[in-house]
Design a protein around this motif. Structure first.
Motif, mmCIF file in Angstrom:
data_model
loop_
_atom_site.group_PDB
_atom_site.id
_atom_site.type_symbol
_atom_site.label_atom_id
_atom_site.label_comp_id
_atom_site.label_asym_id
_atom_site.label_seq_id
_atom_site.Cartn_x
_atom_site.Cartn_y
_atom_site.Cartn_z
ATOM 1 N N GLN A 1 -10.629 131.440 -83.975
ATOM 2 C CA GLN A 1 -10.593 129.987 -83.910
ATOM 3 C C GLN A 1 -12.014 129.459 -83.877
ATOM 4 O O GLN A 1 -12.872 129.985 -83.165
ATOM 5 C CB GLN A 1 -9.823 129.485 -82.691
ATOM 6 N N LEU A 2 -12.232 128.434 -84.675
ATOM 7 C CA LEU A 2 -13.504 127.726 -84.746
ATOM 8 C C LEU A 2 -13.327 126.386 -84.041
ATOM 9 O O LEU A 2 -12.367 125.662 -84.318
ATOM 10 C CB LEU A 2 -13.887 127.494 -86.215
ATOM 11 N N TYR A 3 -14.242 126.077 -83.129
ATOM 12 C CA TYR A 3 -14.280 124.771 -82.482
ATOM 13 C C TYR A 3 -15.627 124.132 -82.780
ATOM 14 O O TYR A 3 -16.653 124.812 -82.749
ATOM 15 C CB TYR A 3 -14.132 124.895 -80.960
ATOM 16 N N VAL A 4 -15.606 122.840 -83.060
ATOM 17 C CA VAL A 4 -16.835 122.068 -83.266
ATOM 18 C C VAL A 4 -16.767 120.854 -82.357
ATOM 19 O O VAL A 4 -15.764 120.133 -82.350
ATOM 20 C CB VAL A 4 -16.997 121.636 -84.740
ATOM 21 N N ARG A 5 -17.841 120.655 -81.583
ATOM 22 C CA ARG A 5 -17.943 119.471 -80.721
ATOM 23 C C ARG A 5 -19.109 118.626 -81.231
ATOM 24 O O ARG A 5 -20.169 119.159 -81.589
ATOM 25 C CB ARG A 5 -18.192 119.893 -79.273
ATOM 26 N N HIS A 6 -18.903 117.320 -81.256
ATOM 27 C CA HIS A 6 -19.955 116.425 -81.758
ATOM 28 C C HIS A 6 -19.816 115.057 -81.107
ATOM 29 O O HIS A 6 -18.714 114.654 -80.724
ATOM 30 C CB HIS A 6 -19.839 116.288 -83.278
ATOM 31 N N SER A 7 -20.921 114.338 -81.021
ATOM 32 C CA SER A 7 -20.906 112.984 -80.460
ATOM 33 C C SER A 7 -20.367 111.960 -81.454
ATOM 34 O O SER A 7 -19.933 110.879 -81.064
ATOM 35 C CB SER A 7 -22.313 112.592 -79.998
ATOM 36 N N SER A 8 -20.366 112.301 -82.742
ATOM 37 C CA SER A 8 -19.892 111.405 -83.794
ATOM 38 C C SER A 8 -18.653 112.002 -84.465
ATOM 39 O O SER A 8 -18.676 113.148 -84.907
ATOM 40 C CB SER A 8 -20.991 111.211 -84.845
ATOM 41 N N TYR A 9 -17.595 111.188 -84.562
ATOM 42 C CA TYR A 9 -16.367 111.675 -85.209
ATOM 43 C C TYR A 9 -16.649 112.094 -86.647
ATOM 44 O O TYR A 9 -16.305 113.201 -87.061
ATOM 45 C CB TYR A 9 -15.284 110.597 -85.162
ATOM 46 N N ALA A 10 -17.280 111.223 -87.418
ATOM 47 C CA ALA A 10 -17.498 111.490 -88.850
ATOM 48 C C ALA A 10 -18.401 112.700 -89.067
ATOM 49 O O ALA A 10 -18.129 113.553 -89.920
ATOM 50 C CB ALA A 10 -18.083 110.256 -89.535
ATOM 51 N N THR A 11 -19.472 112.802 -88.295
ATOM 52 C CA THR A 11 -20.405 113.914 -88.469
ATOM 53 C C THR A 11 -19.795 115.215 -87.960
ATOM 54 O O THR A 11 -19.999 116.279 -88.550
ATOM 55 C CB THR A 11 -21.737 113.610 -87.763
ATOM 56 N N GLY A 12 -19.022 115.139 -86.880
ATOM 57 C CA GLY A 12 -18.327 116.326 -86.375
ATOM 58 C C GLY A 12 -17.294 116.826 -87.367
ATOM 59 O O GLY A 12 -17.158 118.041 -87.601
ATOM 60 N N GLU A 13 -16.571 115.893 -87.966
ATOM 61 C CA GLU A 13 -15.586 116.277 -88.978
ATOM 62 C C GLU A 13 -16.270 116.922 -90.180
ATOM 63 O O GLU A 13 -15.795 117.922 -90.719
ATOM 64 C CB GLU A 13 -14.782 115.054 -89.408
ATOM 65 N N ALA A 14 -17.399 116.365 -90.589
ATOM 66 C CA ALA A 14 -18.152 116.949 -91.711
ATOM 67 C C ALA A 14 -18.630 118.360 -91.369
ATOM 68 O O ALA A 14 -18.546 119.273 -92.207
ATOM 69 C CB ALA A 14 -19.340 116.054 -92.076
ATOM 70 N N LEU A 15 -19.090 118.586 -90.145
ATOM 71 C CA LEU A 15 -19.567 119.902 -89.746
ATOM 72 C C LEU A 15 -18.436 120.919 -89.682
ATOM 73 O O LEU A 15 -18.585 122.045 -90.142
ATOM 74 C CB LEU A 15 -20.295 119.834 -88.395
ATOM 75 N N VAL A 16 -17.286 120.530 -89.149
ATOM 76 C CA VAL A 16 -16.176 121.487 -89.088
ATOM 77 C C VAL A 16 -15.706 121.827 -90.498
ATOM 78 O O VAL A 16 -15.391 122.986 -90.787
ATOM 79 C CB VAL A 16 -15.019 120.998 -88.180
ATOM 80 N N TYR A 17 -15.675 120.853 -91.407
ATOM 81 C CA TYR A 17 -15.266 121.148 -92.785
ATOM 82 C C TYR A 17 -16.292 122.004 -93.519
ATOM 83 O O TYR A 17 -15.935 122.908 -94.272
ATOM 84 C CB TYR A 17 -14.976 119.854 -93.572
ATOM 85 N N THR A 18 -17.576 121.751 -93.298
ATOM 86 C CA THR A 18 -18.617 122.582 -93.917
ATOM 87 C C THR A 18 -18.482 124.030 -93.457
ATOM 88 O O THR A 18 -18.536 124.964 -94.262
ATOM 89 C CB THR A 18 -20.017 122.041 -93.559
ATOM 90 N N THR A 19 -18.298 124.223 -92.159
ATOM 91 C CA THR A 19 -18.165 125.571 -91.600
ATOM 92 C C THR A 19 -16.877 126.220 -92.080
ATOM 93 O O THR A 19 -16.862 127.400 -92.461
ATOM 94 C CB THR A 19 -18.214 125.516 -90.062
ATOM 95 N N TRP A 20 -15.791 125.477 -92.097
ATOM 96 C CA TRP A 20 -14.486 125.957 -92.565
ATOM 97 C C TRP A 20 -14.580 126.433 -94.018
ATOM 98 O O TRP A 20 -14.128 127.523 -94.353
ATOM 99 C CB TRP A 20 -13.472 124.829 -92.415
ATOM 100 N N LYS A 21 -15.210 125.619 -94.863
ATOM 101 C CA LYS A 21 -15.364 125.993 -96.273
ATOM 102 C C LYS A 21 -16.185 127.271 -96.412
ATOM 103 O O LYS A 21 -15.853 128.155 -97.204
ATOM 104 C CB LYS A 21 -16.016 124.857 -97.068
#
Length: 134
Positions: free
Chosen positions: A66-86
């Motif tokens: 399982q990959l977890y990503v925590r971020h202060s910004s919803y949009a930037t956190g979502e972008a980081l989890v998708y980048t890592t997922w890809k």
């Protein structure tokens, strides 16, 4: 090396902005920094055995990550989890830290999980690995 070490080293080398031990963690997500990722191992599916004579040990295992990503910004956190997922889904017949990985299969798309006590967003995604024993 073990599963999390192998995948963590791969993610750290291939995802810009994530560095193992600095903001990419294995089996834990500390309270700080606010912007970070963590990898956890989960229960596995049955290993694969082959007709290999008297040796009854499995030749491939199927652990889940399982990959977890925590971020202060919803949009930037979502972008980081998708980048890592890809990047993780690109593992196909590759060698990670000297271990053969046939596949890191995403078991769905990343999704929003919750906000922590500091109102940071947390996203997660789950993967099934098919790999040689390590």
């Amino acid at each position: 090396m073990a599963l999390l070490d192998e995948v963590g080293t791969y993610v750290s080398a291939n995802v810009s902005g994530l560095t193992l031990g600095t903001n990419l963690y294995l089996s834990m997500m500390p309270d700080t920094p606010d912007i970070c990722a963590a990898l956890y191992s989960l229960t596995t599916d049955s290993p694969y055995f082959t007709m290999n004579g008297s040796n009854s040990q499995p030749v491939l295992e199927n652990p889940r990550i399982q990959l977890y990503v925590r971020h202060s910004s919803y949009a930037t956190g979502e972008a980081l989890v998708y980048t890592t997922w890809k990047q993780m889904t690109e593992v196909s017949n590759d060698t990670l830290s000297g271990v053969n990985y046939l596949r890191l299969q995403a078991l769905g798309s990343p999704e929003f999980l919750e906000r922590d006590d500091n109102h940071n967003v947390i996203f997660h995604a789950t993967f099934q690995a098919m790999k040689a024993l390590s």
